[in-house]
Design a protein around this motif. Structure first.
Motif, short mmCIF file in Angstrom:
data_model
loop_
_atom_site.label_atom_id
_atom_site.label_comp_id
_atom_site.label_asym_id
_atom_site.label_seq_id
_atom_site.Cartn_x
_atom_site.Cartn_y
_atom_site.Cartn_z
N PHE A 107 2.42 -9.88 8.96
CA PHE A 107 2.26 -9.21 10.26
C PHE A 107 1.69 -7.80 10.09
N PHE A 108 2.27 -7.04 9.17
CA PHE A 108 1.80 -5.67 8.96
C PHE A 108 0.45 -5.64 8.26
N LYS A 109 0.23 -6.56 7.35
CA LYS A 109 -1.03 -6.63 6.64
C LYS A 109 -2.18 -6.93 7.60
N TYR A 110 -2.02 -7.94 8.41
CA TYR A 110 -3.10 -8.38 9.29
C TYR A 110 -3.29 -7.45 10.48
N ASN A 111 -2.34 -6.58 10.73
CA ASN A 111 -2.50 -5.59 11.79
C ASN A 111 -3.01 -4.25 11.26
N GLY A 112 -3.47 -4.27 10.03
CA GLY A 112 -4.11 -3.09 9.46
C GLY A 112 -3.18 -1.98 9.06
N LYS A 113 -1.88 -2.28 8.90
CA LYS A 113 -0.93 -1.25 8.49
C LYS A 113 -0.91 -1.02 6.98
N VAL A 114 -1.43 -1.98 6.22
CA VAL A 114 -1.51 -1.86 4.76
C VAL A 114 -2.99 -1.91 4.38
N VAL A 115 -3.48 -0.84 3.76
CA VAL A 115 -4.89 -0.71 3.42
C VAL A 115 -5.03 -0.57 1.90
N ASP A 116 -5.85 -1.39 1.30
CA ASP A 116 -6.06 -1.31 -0.15
C ASP A 116 -6.94 -0.13 -0.52
N LEU A 175 22.03 -0.66 8.05
CA LEU A 175 21.50 -0.55 9.40
C LEU A 175 21.92 -1.76 10.24
N SER A 176 22.31 -1.51 11.48
CA SER A 176 22.75 -2.63 12.34
C SER A 176 21.60 -3.59 12.60
N GLY A 177 20.37 -3.08 12.64
CA GLY A 177 19.22 -3.93 12.86
C GLY A 177 18.54 -4.37 11.59
N GLY A 178 19.14 -4.03 10.43
CA GLY A 178 18.61 -4.46 9.14
C GLY A 178 17.18 -4.01 8.90
N ILE A 179 16.41 -4.83 8.22
CA ILE A 179 15.06 -4.48 7.83
C ILE A 179 14.14 -4.32 9.05
N LEU A 180 14.42 -5.04 10.13
CA LEU A 180 13.58 -4.91 11.33
C LEU A 180 13.73 -3.52 11.95
N GLU A 181 14.94 -2.99 11.94
CA GLU A 181 15.16 -1.63 12.45
C GLU A 181 14.43 -0.61 11.58
N ALA A 182 14.52 -0.80 10.28
CA ALA A 182 13.87 0.12 9.35
C ALA A 182 12.35 0.10 9.54
N PHE A 183 11.79 -1.11 9.68
CA PHE A 183 10.35 -1.22 9.83
C PHE A 183 9.87 -0.70 11.18
N GLY A 184 10.73 -0.82 12.19
CA GLY A 184 10.39 -0.22 13.48
C GLY A 184 10.27 1.28 13.39
N LYS A 185 11.12 1.89 12.55
CA LYS A 185 11.07 3.34 12.35
C LYS A 185 9.91 3.74 11.42
N LEU A 186 9.63 2.87 10.47
CA LEU A 186 8.60 3.18 9.48
C LEU A 186 7.20 3.12 10.10
N PHE A 187 6.94 2.06 10.86
CA PHE A 187 5.60 1.85 11.42
C PHE A 187 5.55 2.13 12.92
N PHE A 188 6.38 3.05 13.37
CA PHE A 188 6.53 3.23 14.82
C PHE A 188 5.28 3.77 15.49
N LYS A 189 4.38 4.43 14.76
CA LYS A 189 3.16 4.96 15.37
C LYS A 189 1.95 4.38 14.66
N ASP A 190 1.05 5.27 14.30
CA ASP A 190 -0.18 4.84 13.65
C ASP A 190 -0.08 4.93 12.13
N LEU A 191 1.12 4.90 11.60
CA LEU A 191 1.29 5.05 10.16
C LEU A 191 0.61 3.91 9.40
N LYS A 192 -0.04 4.28 8.30
CA LYS A 192 -0.65 3.29 7.43
C LYS A 192 -0.20 3.52 5.99
N VAL A 193 -0.11 2.44 5.25
CA VAL A 193 0.20 2.49 3.83
C VAL A 193 -1.10 2.29 3.06
N TYR A 194 -1.42 3.23 2.18
CA TYR A 194 -2.59 3.12 1.33
C TYR A 194 -2.11 2.65 -0.04
#
Length: 484
Positions: free
Chosen positions: A419-428, A370-389
Motif C-alpha cells: 500500500f505504501f510502496k504503490y502510493n509513492g511513500k517509499v522511493v528508491d 499502542l492500542s491501534g498497533g502498527i496501524l496507529e503507528a503508520f497513521g502517525k508516520l505517514f500522516f502527511k506528505d512524508l516519504k521514505v528515501y
C-alpha cells in the motif's frame, strides 16, 4: 548523633522549597535582583514568603507592558519577547544596575546575582501550552567574574496557575543549585526537578558559562537532559553548540537520517546527498527552507547498560565538523521522530534510511504498546506528505542488491507494505555509489580499535583526519583489550 534504627537505609533528604529559599535569605552575602516577565513574580514570591528576604532581594520587578519592557531592555529586531536574546538583555541590564548602585567598598563580601525569566504561559483557548527562557547570572566569590546558567522550558500543564507555580519552584531550584551545587553540574540538573514531576515542565536546552563552568561541556549536559527524561530530544548546530530545536525546525521542510554514525562513513554521506537530491525535487521544497537532521537515538548511545559519554562526544564532533545538525533523541520508533518534528512545522518531511531500517519499521513487536498497533503507528508516520528515501543493501555473498522492489517483510505485513510502496511513500535512491556498498561502520570501528589499516578510505576525508588528529574512538582499544 542522630538516632538510627536497625534496617534504616541511606537516602538523600531533599530540602523543601521554603527551606531552599530560607537558606539563600539567611546568607548575609547573597544579594540580587529578580526580573520576571510573563507569568507573574512566581519565583521571588517564594523568597518573600520564606522570611528574611530583606537582606537578599535588592529589587523585584515584572515589566509586563511591552512598551514599558522595551523602554527598559530595548526592542528586539524580531519584535519577540520570549527569546534567549531578551533574557540575556535582562540579565545584562539588571547586573549592570546592581554593580552601579551597590558600592563594592561598602559591601566587599557581597555575592551579586540576577535571576530572570521571560515566558508565555498557556493561552486562553488552551491550544498553545507555552514556553519560556529562565536564567541566573551570579558570583560565588566577590572578586570573581559572573557565571551564567540559561535554560529553555516548555510547559505541559493545562492551567496557567499551575504553570506559574511550577515556574516558581523551578526558579528556586535553579538559584539554590547555582550556589550550592555548582561543583557538580550533573546533580544540579537533577535537582532542578525537586518537588516537580517531569510531565509538568520540560527543559530542552541548557547552557553553562563562566569561571565555575569552564570545564563543563554543554553538549554533555544536554545529553543528561535526555538521559534523565527531562526532554525527548536535544540538538547541536554545525558549530557544535547547543541550539533550541524550535529555532532550527520552525516552519522548515525536514529531511532526517537516523544512524549510529560510529563513525560516519562514506555510505552515510552518500545516503544524505542522494536523498537530499530527491527531496529537493518535491513541491514547495528548496534548499533555503530545508533542514537536514542527523539523528542518533539514545539506545544507540548505550554501552553495557550505561551511556558512553566519550563515544557520544566522538560522534557529535565528527558530524558537526561535516557541517551537519545533530539530534540526540529518546525515540526508538520512527513515528515518534515524525511526531516530534510536527511540533514545530507543518511542511514536508522525509526520512532517509537503509533497507534493514525499513524492514524493522514493519515489525509489529515495536508497536504492541499502542492500542491501534502498527496501524496507529503508520497513521502517525505517514500522516502527511512524508516519504521514505530508501538506500539499497548489497548481499556480500551473492552480490544481490535489495531495493524497495524486492525487499522482504513479514507475510502479514506484505499487503500493508505494498500500500505504501504503490502510493509513492517509499522511493528508491537509484543514483548511489555502488563502490561503497560494502562499507559498514561497525567494521570500521573494529578496525580502528584493533589498530588495522585501510579504514581511512571508508570515511570522508575530513572525518579520517579528525579521528587521527584528535585520537577519537581511542577508548574502543581499551574496551577491546578488556574483553580479550
Amino acid at each position: 548523633m542522630p538516632i538510627t534504627i536497625m534496617g534504616d537505609r541511606e537516602f538523600e533528604n531533599v530540602p523543601s522549597i521554603k527551606s531552599k529559599a530560607l537558606r539563600i535569605n539567611l546568607n548575609e552575602n547573597i544579594y540580587g535582583t529578580f526580573s520576571e516577565i510573563g507569568a507573574g513574580q512566581e519565583t521571588v514570591r517564594n523568597f518573600f514568603r520564606a522570611g528574611g528576604a530583606s537582606g537578599t532581594i535588592a529589587k523585584a520587578m515584572s515589566a509586563y507592558d511591552k512598551d514599558f519592557s522595551d523602554a527598559i531592555y530595548g526592542i528586539e529586531d524580531d519584535r519577540r519577547y520570549v527569546t534567549e536574546e531578551r533574557l540575556k538583555k535582562m540579565l545584562n541590564h539588571e547586573t549592570n544596575l546592581i554593580e552601579q548602585r551597590i558600592s563594592r567598598e561598602k559591601h566587599p563580601n557581597k555575592l551579586f546575582f540576577t535571576y530572570a525569566n521571560t515566558v508565555a504561559t498557556i493561552d486562553f483557548a488552551k491550544k498553545y501550552k507555552g514556553h519560556g527562557w529562565v536564567g541566573i547570572r551570579y558570583q560565588v566569590h566577590p572578586e570573581e567574574d559572573y557565571n551564567d546558567i540559561i535554560l529553555h522550558v516548555r510547559f505541559h500543564e493545562n492551567d496557567a496557575r499551575l504553570q506559574q507555580n511550577t515556574l516558581g519552584i523551578l526558579g528556586v531550584n535553579l538559584i539554590y543549585g547555582a550556589y550550592y551545587k555548582y561543583d557538580n553540574p550533573k546533580k544540579l540538573l537533577r535537582y532542578l526537578y525537586d518537588h516537580m514531576d517531569k510531565d509538568q515542565i520540560e527543559i530542552d536546552t541548557i547552557n553553562f558559562s563562566g569561571p565555575r563552568f569552564e570545564k563543563v561541556d554543554n553538549r554533555l549536559m544536554s545529553l543528561q537532559l535526555v538521559k534523565n527524561g527531562m526532554t525527548e530530544a536535544v540538538m547541536f548546530a554545525p558549530d557544535g553548540n547547543n541550539v533550541l530545536p524550535a529555532k532550527i525546525l520552525y516552519k522548515k521542510n525536514i529531511l532526517a537520517l537516523r544512524g549510529s554514525f560510529r563513525p560516519v562513513t562514506k555510505v552515510n554521506m552518500d545516503m544524505y546527498k542522494r536523498s537530499m537530491e530527491l527531496f529537493l525535487k518535491e513541491n514547495r521544497v528548496s534548499e533555503d527552507n530545508t533542514e537536514v537532521i542527523f539523528e542518533i537515538t539514545l539506545s544507540n548511545l548505550r554501552a553495557e547498560g550505561e551511556i558512553d559519554e566519550r563515544d557520544f562526544m566522538d560522534r557529535a564532533e565528527l558530524l558537526c565538523s561535516l557541517g551537519q545538525t545533530v539530534m540526540i533523541s529518546n525515540f526508538q520508533e520512527y513515528y515518534r521522530v515524525v511526531e516530534y518534528f510536527s511540533r514545530y512545522t507543518k511542511e514536508r518531511m522525509g526520512l532517509a534510511m537503509g533497507v534493514n531500517n525499513l524492514v524493522d519499521i514493519f515489525d509489529e513487536k515495536y508497536y504492541r504498546h499502542l492500542s491501534g498497533g502498527i496501524l496507529e503507528a503508520f497513521g502517525k508516520l505517514f500522516f502527511k506528505d512524508l516519504k521514505v528515501y530508501l538506500y539499497p543493501l548489497k548481499d556480500r555473498e551473492t552480490g544481490e542488491i535489495t531495493t524497495s522492489e524486492n525487499l522482504k517483510v513479514h507475510p502479514r505485513m506484505k499487503e500493508l507494505y505494498k500500500f505504501f510502496k504503490y502510493n509513492g511513500k517509499v522511493v528508491d535512491i537509484t543514483n548511489y555509489d555502488p563502490e561503497i556498498l560494502d562499507i559498514y561502520s561497525r567494521e570500521v570501528l573494529q578496525m580502528i580499535a584493533e589498530g588495522q589499516s585501510g579504514w581511512e578510505e571508508m570515511l570522508p576525508e575530513k572525518t579520517t583526519s579528525m579521528i587521527k588528529e584528535h585520537n577519537l574512538f581511542s577508548h574502543q582499544k581499551q574496551k577491546e583489550a578488556q574483553k580479550a
